[in-house]
Write an enzyme that holds these catalytic residues in place. Structure first.
Site, short mmCIF file in Angstrom:
data_model
loop_
_atom_site.label_atom_id
_atom_site.label_comp_id
_atom_site.label_asym_id
_atom_site.label_seq_id
_atom_site.Cartn_x
_atom_site.Cartn_y
_atom_site.Cartn_z
N ASP A 283 0.86 -1.18 0.00
CA ASP A 283 0.00 0.00 0.00
C ASP A 283 0.91 1.24 0.00
OD1 ASP A 283 -2.17 1.63 -0.11
OD2 ASP A 283 -3.21 0.75 1.60
C1 BGC Z 1 -5.04 3.24 -0.03
C2 BGC Z 1 -5.20 2.22 -1.12
C3 BGC Z 1 -5.08 2.89 -2.46
C4 BGC Z 1 -3.73 3.57 -2.53
C5 BGC Z 1 -3.46 4.22 -3.87
C6 BGC Z 1 -3.80 4.10 -0.21
O1 BGC Z 1 -3.81 5.17 0.65
O2 BGC Z 1 -5.00 2.57 1.23
O3 BGC Z 1 -6.43 1.57 -0.98
O4 BGC Z 1 -5.26 1.97 -3.49
O5 BGC Z 1 -3.68 4.56 -1.54
O6 BGC Z 1 -4.25 5.31 -4.08
#
Ligand code: BGC
Length: 759
Positions: A283
């Site tokens: 993530d």
């Molecule tokens: C989130 C993810 C997301 C990623 C990219 C993160 O902050 O937890 O779910 O896909 O950002 O935007």
């Protein structure tokens, strides 16, 4: 012609030979790559515009462009639109040594530019085909913008609506959420990933993120092995079984190990046990965040732990690109780990057909034609109607009469064209949703000419400082000036429609709440209006279950309308006017009080159960002194404009051996005056087992549509697979013994039968 030359020279350059099978092609390419280039494939950068996490640390644009030219980037996120994607892809393909195409990832959570309902709302449709179609249309629109990868579906089970990200999931139940996970994966990916209308999906957040303590986002997580296997993992397994191309890990630590470095999850379970062939992306910054977790002492250590733990691609930590080479060269990490990750990433690129044509998703004519097209808008409206849940309808206040009614429309969200888009609507144009005001006014102009509509906002929305990529808005907490006007309008009306709830970005990532009531002065507005007019239809827009006790006691009609996306107003208006008979059912229990969290129907009995809500004559049973145990509205609950009568359950046999199956049948009759759909639900309770079991669990459902006075018999097949669970013996098995079966209109149904599973 130029494009053709580029493709041919690109094929020659990478020496990918077309007679080869996929594995050979991957090996061939891998053998041409330097260690630096391999690590480059494991590096993902945010683009040059929006960002969806803390300020990117990947540095200035110049550095990113330089690294793209050197083949040091495997994927970009948040680069969208054919023109932008083309330019970035061109650099990777035409200027880097091996010309390996990039993956372009984006959070297509509920649509790209056209927003469908937030995923929690869609889950309330229980309509698996409609959910799959919604994902398919989202893929079509997103791929038309040049994207080839979505960070969806989010398949985290959550039972705590304080957590803002419940809006992205499919609710509290693993059985339903697993079916929805498969549907979304199949919808996004289709049957052939190289079809330019499909995109790579990503099951996230692996794992346990929905169990963050106290519902506070990014918080720590403790989950027992029993709950992990029986509740948290099933939707991920369903996604893997449906061929999902990628997984994303999560920000939380799980039982002391940050998921990003969790070998047990990512290697032992996902890659070994489930034989997952795709790759795992971290993530946003989660590799670096292991330093803050107190798990890695520095960036190099964080990189080492992440790759050992099974994280293949680094989203926005820049740690792999910075530290992995040194880790391999010093012998701290075997090159085999790097090779394994790179193989997985290249496989995804091959499957998408990017080596045949790196520009296959980039077609400005298609972009022009598909985005916001009639097909996509109609699809968004269809699923929006199906997602609405009718919570209360006393004296048939709904549907509205089609003429002769004087209606006052009141509330901060009634005319708002942004809130219904919901969180994760980055690519949508601001104020592009159809508001309730617009849809009702149009209705009054065109079809319901005898009706009279007046609108008052009552409580204002306040724009706060933008946080980077969207506007922050809250609902006024101290300005009462609009309330008087609204009360006067309500007094003169026959019917009042009030649209209250959460602004679109009051739920979602980073939007945990400790209170689950209407934000700002909305409750006061509701109570003031109720003093002068009792005929209120309350339309609740929210990204999660809110506490609606007062409304349930005092307001005759309540419609749960979530954040329904671009077509929101039309969908709500069709339901209010009875042009569409609501059939949605809740997929999260609605609490009576925040103190009940976490709240879910599939709870354990405890040793001191007691009948819910009843005084047991002593204090020594599992209860609150000041609140009932039961939810205000249970899982699976939702009304219709018609009524359904259920017969008793008939079982084809009352016992079965492990290799047999039996059928449970029930007849449903529409006893009302209009046609309607009902989600018939079956729950099973394993009475005694080697590990304590929930008092009931959803194990089947079917949607039936019935004309007035029509009856249909529904049959559910029960076999051993439905009775299996991760047992006290630490394996999946069905244990012989007594089972209760419940069928009915929601998880609280009392219609019951029993059967025995023999040895
Ligand atoms: C989130 C993810 C997301 C990623 C990219 C993160 O902050 O937890 O779910 O896909 O950002 O935007």
């Amino acid at each position: 012609m130029k494009k053709l030359i580029v493709i041919i020279s690109f094929i020659l350059l990478t020496k990918v030979c077309y007679g080869q099978n996929l594995d050979q092609k991957i090996e061939d390419l891998l053998s041409q790559m330097s260690l630096t280039e391999k690590i480059g494939q494991m590096n993902q950068y945010n683009g040059f515009w929006n960002f969806t996490g803390p300020q990117p640390i990947s540095g200035d644009s110049k550095k990113k462009y330089d690294q793209l030219r050197k083949g040091l980037v495997g994927s970009m996120l948040n680069v969208r639109g054919t023109e932008n994607v083309k330019e970035v892809q061109r650099i990777a393909v035409e200027e880097s040594r091996l010309g390996i195409p990039l993956l372009f990832g984006f959070d297509v959570i509920h649509g790209y530019k056209t927003q469908s309902p937030i995923p929690l709302a869609e889950s309330a449709s229980w309509d698996i085909d409609a959910i799959k179609r919604s994902a398919r249309l989202a893929a079509k629109e997103a791929s038309a913008a040049g994207l080839n990868w979505t960070f969806a579906p989010m398949v985290d089970i959550s039972r705590d609506s304080r957590w803002g990200r419940v809006m992205e999931g499919a609710g509290e139940d693993p059985f339903l959420a697993s079916m929805i996970a498969s549907a979304r994966v199949r919808g996004f990916q289709g049957s052939d990933l190289s079809d330019p209308n499909t995109i790579l999906a990503c099951a996230k957040h692996f794992a346990g993120y929905g169990y963050v303590e106290a519902g506070r986002d990014y918080n720590t997580t403790e989950i027992s092995i029993n709950t992990l296997h029986n509740v948290v993992l099933p939707p991920f397994k369903a996604a893997a079984n449906s061929g999902v191309g990628t997984f994303m890990n999560s920000f939380n630590d799980l039982n002391g190990i940050p998921s990003t470095a969790d070998k047990f999850l990512q290697r032992d379970i996902l890659k070994e046990l489930w034989k997952f062939k795709g790759f795992v992306v971290s993530d946003w910054g989660s590799i670096r965040e292991m330093i803050d977790h107190g798990f890695a002492s520095n960036r190099s250590e964080a990189g080492r732990l992440a790759i050992l733990g099974g994280s293949d691609m680094d989203m926005e930590s820049s740690i792999y690109i910075e530290k992995l080479e040194e880790l391999v060269n010093s012998g701290k990490i075997s090159i085999d780990y790097v090779d394994d990750s790179v193989r997985r990433i290249l496989r995804a690129k091959f499957l998408l057909g990017l080596f045949d044509d790196p520009y296959r998703y980039i077609d400005s004519d298609r972009e022009e034609k598909i985005i916001g097209s009639k097909e996509i808008l109609e699809g968004a409206l269809d699923i929006a109607k199906k997602s609405i849940v009718l919570l209360k309808n006393e004296n048939n206040l709904l549907p509205l009469k089609k003429k002769g009614q004087k209606i006052a429309l009141i509330g901060p969200l009634a005319a708002d064209k942004n809130s219904p888009l919901g969180n994760w609507s980055i690519a949508a144009d601001k104020d592009s949703a159809i508001s309730v005001l617009e849809a009702l006014s149009l209705g009054v102009m065109r079809r319901h000419k005898g009706n009279d509509l007046i609108y008052k906002q009552g409580v204002r929305l306040i724009n706060k400082v933008p946080d980077g990529f969207h506007e922050e808005v809250s609902i006024n907490e101290n300005d009462r000036t609009g309330i008087e006007e609204a009360v006067i309008a309500a007094k003169e009306a026959e019917i009042v429609i009030m649209v209250l709830g959460e602004y679109g970005y009051q739920s979602g990532e980073g939007r945990s709440r400790a209170n689950l009531d209407f934000p700002g002065l909305q409750q006061e507005l509701l109570e003031r209006v109720r003093e002068v007019n009792k005929n209120i239809i309350l339309v609740v827009m929210s990204g999660r279950p809110l506490i609606l006790n007062w409304a349930d006691e005092n307001i005759p009609a309540i419609v749960q309308a979530w954040h329904l996306g671009t077509q929101s107003g039309y969908a709500i208006s069709e339901v209010l006017y009875g042009d569409y008979n609501p059939s949605g059912k809740l997929t999260m229990s609605f609490p009576r009080s925040v103190g009940q969290m976490p709240l879910y129907y599939a709870r354990k009995s405890t040793g001191r159960p007691g009948a819910d809500g009843e005084d047991q004559g002593s204090v020594f049973w599992s209860h609150y002194q000041d609140e009932k145990n039961t939810p205000l509205y249970p899982f699976g609950y939702g009304l219709s404009y018609t009524k359904f009568r259920y017969s008793k359950i008939t079982l084809t046999d009352s016992k079965m051996s492990p290799d047999e199956s039996i059928n449970a049948e029930i007849t449903i009759t529409n006893t009302g005056k209009v046609k309607g759909k009902e989600v018939v639900q079956m729950y099973i309770h394993d009475r005694y087992a080697s590990a304590t079991r929930p008092i009931r669990e959803l194990k089947g459902f079917q949607i039936v549509e019935l004309e007035p006075r029509e009856s249909k018999t529904v049959a559910f097949k029960i076999d051993r697979s439905l009775l299996e669970f991760y047992s006290g013996n630490n394996r999946w098995e069905a244990e012989s013994g007594d089972f209760d079966i419940y069928i009915g209109t929601n998880s609280d149904t009392k219609i019951k039968a029993g059967f025995v599973l023999n040895d």
